[in-house]
Enzyme design. Sequence first.
Site, short mmCIF file in Angstrom:
data_model
loop_
_atom_site.label_atom_id
_atom_site.label_comp_id
_atom_site.label_asym_id
_atom_site.label_seq_id
_atom_site.Cartn_x
_atom_site.Cartn_y
_atom_site.Cartn_z
N HIS A 2 -4.56 -4.91 -0.34
CA HIS A 2 -4.21 -3.85 -1.30
C HIS A 2 -3.33 -4.35 -2.45
O HIS A 2 -3.74 -4.32 -3.59
CB HIS A 2 -3.53 -2.65 -0.62
CG HIS A 2 -4.45 -1.93 0.31
ND1 HIS A 2 -5.49 -1.16 -0.14
CD2 HIS A 2 -4.51 -1.88 1.67
CE1 HIS A 2 -6.14 -0.66 0.90
NE2 HIS A 2 -5.57 -1.10 2.00
N GLU A 19 0.87 -1.18 0.00
CA GLU A 19 0.00 0.00 0.00
C GLU A 19 0.91 1.23 0.00
O GLU A 19 0.93 2.00 0.96
CB GLU A 19 -0.92 -0.02 1.24
CG GLU A 19 -2.03 1.01 1.21
CD GLU A 19 -2.87 1.02 2.50
OE1 GLU A 19 -2.52 0.29 3.45
OE2 GLU A 19 -3.87 1.77 2.54
ZN LIG Z 1 -6.88 -2.12 5.40
#
Ligand SMILES: [Zn+2]
Length: 505
Positions: free
Chosen positions: A376, A351
Amino acid sequence: MNGLAISSVLFLVLVEKSNARATLNNYNERKTNLIEEETLQSLGGSLRLTEKELLVNEKLMQWKEIEVNNSFYNPQYFNYSKHYFDFKDEMKKSKVYQFIQRMPKGAVLHVHSSLMLGANYLIELTYEDHLYACLTDDNLELRFSHTEPQRPCSVKWTLMSDLRNASEDIAQFDAKLKNYFTLDSDDHIGFHTDINAVWKKFNQVYFTIKSLISYRPVREKAFYQALQNFYNDNVMYIEIRSGLSSLYELNGTVHDKIYMATLYDEVTKLFMKVNPDFVGIKLIMTRARATNVDKVREALDLSRQVKQELPAMFAGFDLVGQEDVGRPLAEFSPVLLEAQDEINYYFHGGETNWYGTPVDENLFDAVLLGTKRIGHAYALIKHPALMTAVAEKDIALEVNVISNSVLSLVQDLRNHPLAIFLARGMPVVLSSDDPGVWGAEPLSDDFYVAFVAIASKHADLRMLKQLAINSIKYSALDDNGKTRLFSIFENKWNAFIDDVIATRL
Ligand SMILES: [Zn+2]
Ligand SMILES: *[C@@H]1O[C@H](CO)[C@@H](O)[C@H](O)[C@H]1NC(C)=O
Ligand SMILES: *[C@@H]1O[C@H](CO)[C@@H](O)[C@H](O)[C@H]1NC(C)=O
Ligand SMILES: *[C@@H]1O[C@H](CO)[C@@H](O)[C@H](O)[C@H]1NC(C)=O
Ligand SMILES: *[C@@H]1O[C@H](CO)[C@@H](O)[C@H](O)[C@H]1NC(C)=O
């Protein structure tokens, strides 16, 4: 030139012309084949639709085409390169959006349990009795108590009801209060602010919300309402991430952390009694990645305990919080390796936009530590060897596009790496991370934006259906649980298709 020569020249010209036509035909055919090959490879591309589904798909794609065309021919009005807060309301007028909202979407596999609810509902909760506030310009802490809380406060602990009563205009007071519970305010933090500033505000919102819902009776209400909201958005099963904190009672009793797991379990059972087609929840235990090795070891011990006491509910473990400023996974890998055989991992990873940093390399650690899914995986496309490993090991990617936009990873959603994951048919599941904090619907907003702004213009009902199927397939449910969820999903899906046809689309 004699007659024969003339006719042979003519012949050659004719042959050449027909060759050119043959080559052109062949060219178009090759292009069509290449496109078809890509379509088959894409997520959902090889799914077969029924007659009825094809009918519905045709209509869906007409709507989608109008929307995409509108933007393509009038890029000045294209909204998905703007901030989410500038298009979230407009988006809901779309026919494709309304279709997606009605559509059964399966499961949500990446959501943080304290951040499932929007500010409006949280404001309602501040009307509960015995609520004290420590309210400053940039922070709000709340505490339920019979008497003034014995906790530090830079101003003075005051009853919320008194603050409200003292204000001249209650609506205005609540509107101001709302800013403490959401990132979506009039002066919201936009693209031009750095990622740390957005996360700072995010952490403040989290702090305020957590202080409100740490009171046991309020947590019960809030969690029930969260399940209700997700269910209303056609979600049938949820895997929540929670750090399990200590809830308290008005008389001062403080519960141990495992009590919160029990509370989630009981509230869910209550909810399922009323809504038997909701399949339940599982828990992914979390600890802040900003913490130290000892705290992670403690959290793993607590995970073992939860797993033992609530085996049906326990799914695994994860580290959470802003990756850029937290500690890299590598620092924890020795202790995480120790527990690898007992506890399944569902790590956040990638991320970040900082290619090649230790943060970016969390993705390598996640895979090496045997993560079942990656939260992510935003940076994954920069790592070809990992992309291959992820495909081979069938590690699902929990993609949260609106979160990535609001939390400053991507501005123009067309550039979100999800486009590549979808094109390659990678095991993607869509989720919403913290929908309450930015006032998103539990799952529809993320589905819609992924479908209209990120996926190919050609991506159709097959992709939407496959995304729902993936959310079941890659869940932490056991085989029986998956079978049950699949069959409930199928019934709902077929009813949805019939309903769309019956309401004349
Ligand atoms: Zn999260
Ligand atoms: C959208 O644009 C394409 C050309 O790019 C055109 O062929 C098509 O008819 C348009 N569709 C609609 C619904 O207007
Ligand atoms: C973008 O949003 C605006 C309102 O904010 C709306 O008027 C416009 O139609 C939207 N653009 C498209 C292409 O839908
Ligand atoms: C609200 O404040 C007024 C004085 O401003 C007071 O008379 C009244 O009792 C208060 N009401 C509550 C519910 O505290
Ligand atoms: C405190 O309140 C809780 C919840 O109402 C109750 O279960 C508990 O017995 C109480 N404890 C004491 C010491 O009064």
